[in-house]
Design a protein around this motif. Sequence first.
Motif, PDB file in Angstrom:
ATOM      1  N   ASN A 139      -9.518  -4.883  -0.139  1.00 12.86           N
ATOM      2  CA  ASN A 139     -10.697  -4.898  -0.991  1.00 12.86           C
ATOM      3  C   ASN A 139     -11.675  -3.793  -0.620  1.00 12.86           C
ATOM      4  N   ARG A 140     -11.925  -3.634   0.671  1.00 16.45           N
ATOM      5  CA  ARG A 140     -12.873  -2.612   1.116  1.00 16.45           C
ATOM      6  C   ARG A 140     -12.330  -1.205   0.858  1.00 16.45           C
ATOM      7  N   ALA A 141     -11.038  -1.008   1.088  1.00 22.01           N
ATOM      8  CA  ALA A 141     -10.450   0.311   0.863  1.00 22.01           C
ATOM      9  C   ALA A 141     -10.490   0.688  -0.610  1.00 22.01           C
ATOM     10  N   ALA A 142     -10.171  -0.265  -1.492  1.00 22.03           N
ATOM     11  CA  ALA A 142     -10.196   0.011  -2.931  1.00 22.03           C
ATOM     12  C   ALA A 142     -11.621   0.281  -3.407  1.00 22.03           C
ATOM     13  N   ASP A 143     -12.562  -0.510  -2.938  1.00 22.55           N
ATOM     14  CA  ASP A 143     -13.971  -0.280  -3.309  1.00 22.55           C
ATOM     15  C   ASP A 143     -14.446   1.083  -2.822  1.00 22.55           C
ATOM     16  N   THR A 144     -14.018   1.464  -1.618  1.00 20.61           N
ATOM     17  CA  THR A 144     -14.420   2.762  -1.071  1.00 20.61           C
ATOM     18  C   THR A 144     -13.879   3.902  -1.922  1.00 20.61           C
ATOM     19  N   GLN A 145     -12.634   3.786  -2.372  1.00 23.05           N
ATOM     20  CA  GLN A 145     -12.067   4.820  -3.233  1.00 23.05           C
ATOM     21  C   GLN A 145     -12.832   4.930  -4.548  1.00 23.05           C
ATOM     22  N   LEU A 146     -13.193   3.794  -5.125  1.00 19.29           N
ATOM     23  CA  LEU A 146     -13.956   3.809  -6.376  1.00 19.29           C
ATOM     24  C   LEU A 146     -15.340   4.418  -6.172  1.00 19.29           C
ATOM     25  N   VAL A 147     -15.978   4.060  -5.062  1.00 24.43           N
ATOM     26  CA  VAL A 147     -17.310   4.596  -4.766  1.00 24.43           C
ATOM     27  C   VAL A 147     -17.255   6.110  -4.596  1.00 24.43           C
ATOM     28  N   TYR A 159     -13.699   7.108 -15.246  1.00 19.52           N
ATOM     29  CA  TYR A 159     -12.617   8.082 -15.136  1.00 19.52           C
ATOM     30  C   TYR A 159     -11.336   7.373 -14.727  1.00 19.52           C
ATOM     31  N   LEU A 160     -10.255   8.065 -14.931  1.00 19.77           N
ATOM     32  CA  LEU A 160      -8.957   7.515 -14.576  1.00 19.77           C
ATOM     33  C   LEU A 160      -8.897   7.298 -13.061  1.00 19.77           C
ATOM     34  N   PRO A 161      -8.770   6.045 -12.598  1.00 25.58           N
ATOM     35  CA  PRO A 161      -8.744   5.796 -11.155  1.00 25.58           C
ATOM     36  C   PRO A 161      -7.498   6.377 -10.503  1.00 25.58           C
ATOM     37  N   LYS A 162      -7.695   7.060  -9.399  1.00 21.12           N
ATOM     38  CA  LYS A 162      -6.591   7.669  -8.677  1.00 21.12           C
ATOM     39  C   LYS A 162      -6.671   7.308  -7.211  1.00 21.12           C
ATOM     40  N   GLY A 163      -5.568   7.513  -6.521  1.00 25.09           N
ATOM     41  CA  GLY A 163      -5.516   7.191  -5.105  1.00 25.09           C
ATOM     42  C   GLY A 163      -4.317   6.322  -4.804  1.00 25.09           C
ATOM     43  N   PRO A 164      -3.937   6.204  -3.546  1.00 26.60           N
ATOM     44  CA  PRO A 164      -2.730   5.461  -3.178  1.00 26.60           C
ATOM     45  C   PRO A 164      -2.775   3.994  -3.572  1.00 26.60           C
ATOM     46  N   LEU A 165      -3.960   3.384  -3.550  1.00 24.94           N
ATOM     47  CA  LEU A 165      -4.046   1.967  -3.883  1.00 24.94           C
ATOM     48  C   LEU A 165      -3.952   1.706  -5.381  1.00 24.94           C
ATOM     49  N   PHE A 166      -4.158   2.756  -6.185  1.00 23.77           N
ATOM     50  CA  PHE A 166      -4.132   2.601  -7.640  1.00 23.77           C
ATOM     51  C   PHE A 166      -2.816   3.082  -8.253  1.00 23.77           C
ATOM     52  N   CYS A 167      -1.840   3.352  -7.427  1.00 23.90           N
ATOM     53  CA  CYS A 167      -0.564   3.846  -7.953  1.00 23.90           C
ATOM     54  C   CYS A 167       0.173   2.781  -8.765  1.00 23.90           C
ATOM     55  N   LEU A 168       0.081   1.528  -8.318  1.00 29.74           N
ATOM     56  CA  LEU A 168       0.883   0.480  -8.927  1.00 29.74           C
ATOM     57  C   LEU A 168       0.072  -0.541  -9.714  1.00 29.74           C
ATOM     58  N   ILE A 169      -1.213  -0.678  -9.413  1.00 29.86           N
ATOM     59  CA  ILE A 169      -2.038  -1.656 -10.126  1.00 29.86           C
ATOM     60  C   ILE A 169      -3.399  -1.052 -10.468  1.00 29.86           C
ATOM     61  N   SER A 170      -4.019  -1.610 -11.479  1.00 27.94           N
ATOM     62  CA  SER A 170      -5.310  -1.108 -11.941  1.00 27.94           C
ATOM     63  C   SER A 170      -6.484  -1.660 -11.136  1.00 27.94           C
ATOM     64  N   CYS A 171      -6.318  -2.834 -10.553  1.00 24.57           N
ATOM     65  CA  CYS A 171      -7.442  -3.500  -9.881  1.00 24.57           C
ATOM     66  C   CYS A 171      -7.081  -3.962  -8.470  1.00 24.57           C
ATOM     67  N   PRO A 172      -6.822  -3.036  -7.548  1.00 23.87           N
ATOM     68  CA  PRO A 172      -6.494  -3.455  -6.177  1.00 23.87           C
ATOM     69  C   PRO A 172      -7.652  -4.137  -5.465  1.00 23.87           C
ATOM     70  N   PRO A 200      -0.889   5.801 -16.528  1.00 22.03           N
ATOM     71  CA  PRO A 200       0.483   5.596 -16.043  1.00 22.03           C
ATOM     72  C   PRO A 200       1.083   4.274 -16.520  1.00 22.03           C
ATOM     73  N   THR A 201       2.241   4.338 -17.080  1.00 23.80           N
ATOM     74  CA  THR A 201       2.885   3.131 -17.617  1.00 23.80           C
ATOM     75  C   THR A 201       3.432   2.225 -16.520  1.00 23.80           C
ATOM     76  N   ILE A 202       3.641   2.787 -15.336  1.00 22.42           N
ATOM     77  CA  ILE A 202       4.189   1.985 -14.246  1.00 22.42           C
ATOM     78  C   ILE A 202       3.157   1.018 -13.680  1.00 22.42           C
ATOM     79  N   ARG A 203       1.893   1.302 -13.903  1.00 19.63           N
ATOM     80  CA  ARG A 203       0.838   0.447 -13.344  1.00 19.63           C
ATOM     81  C   ARG A 203       0.783  -0.899 -14.054  1.00 19.63           C
ATOM     82  N   ARG A 204       0.542  -1.938 -13.242  1.00 24.66           N
ATOM     83  CA  ARG A 204       0.288  -3.257 -13.776  1.00 24.66           C
ATOM     84  C   ARG A 204      -1.196  -3.580 -13.546  1.00 24.66           C
TER      85      ARG A 204
END
Length: 317
Positions: A222-230, A242-255, A306-310
């Motif tokens: 939770n903290r890592a995902a929030d930090t990336q968004l911030v 903007y389109l969220p990017k980063g390792p935690l957002f590769c597979l899901i939209s809301c890590p 990305p279509t792979i993201r859930r």
Amino acid sequence: MCCVVEVIDFAITKHIQPMAVYICASKVSLTKCSAQGSLGYGIPYSLFDVNDTAIVSFSRFPDEIRFWIHYGLVMLGFLLAVITFIAQACKPAPYGRHSTGDEQGLVPARIAYVITELVPGIVLFSLTYFLAGQCRFDAINLAFYSLFTLHYIHRSFIHPCVTRYSSSKVAMWMPISTFIANVIYHYVNADFIGSVDYCQHYYYDPRFIIGLILFAVGFVLNRAADTQLVCMRKSRKDREYYLPKGPLFCLISCPNYLGEMLQWAGWAIATWSLAGLVWFLFTAATFIPRSYANHKWYHIKFKEYPTIRRALIPFVF
């Protein structure tokens, strides 16, 4: 009239009094808990001891009354989770990317957020734990208290200071409803962990270990995902999404949502309580439909999404 009195007397004699005796007598099971090797199964605690050592004494109220108050609020919490899920699934709460722009009765979003997290999550939780708790100074109870308040110290002080909200205002009914819900859930959890008397060696119980691991993993995620968004929002001068990017957002939209759900799933398992369970259910009832709405919004907003993201769970949902 005599019949009514007899029925009430029968109910008290046959149901309430035996339950009170069970609750109070369950203290005896503490020594059996470790002696019989019951780690990993059964109820690993007694609750609401008749020898009340709380600062705010409940001696005027029999243990069975406090029992019904506690679990009555737990049932209310379950009902509230069901209502929340239905409401959020029908229409996501109008804040952030789902704001319509025509909400009435607006209040400052940052201040509202701090109040809804700080007062129930730290002030009420601490008062209930230390004033009404019968086992408030036991090591394992203090460990649970520290985990809960650690989360809300971050949510109340750090998160609002570093986050740039998409809108500076929010409809007043939203923080009020969140505040009321938090009061219910945080009170029953503080009431539970302040007075529950866990078995000896519960530290070695698989439920405590697995729950603690889930809580820690969820906290970090939770903290890592929030930090990336911030960081992503700070790199932009406007308040646009903007389109969220980063390792935690590769597979899901809301890590970040997944992380917090893992936290409270771990809390429910580690405490092994209905209070923890309904709090997790309320969290899931909020984040599951919200993550789906966010995921759907991203696909509409960004054609190259990305279509792979859930939405919330990799490869599943």
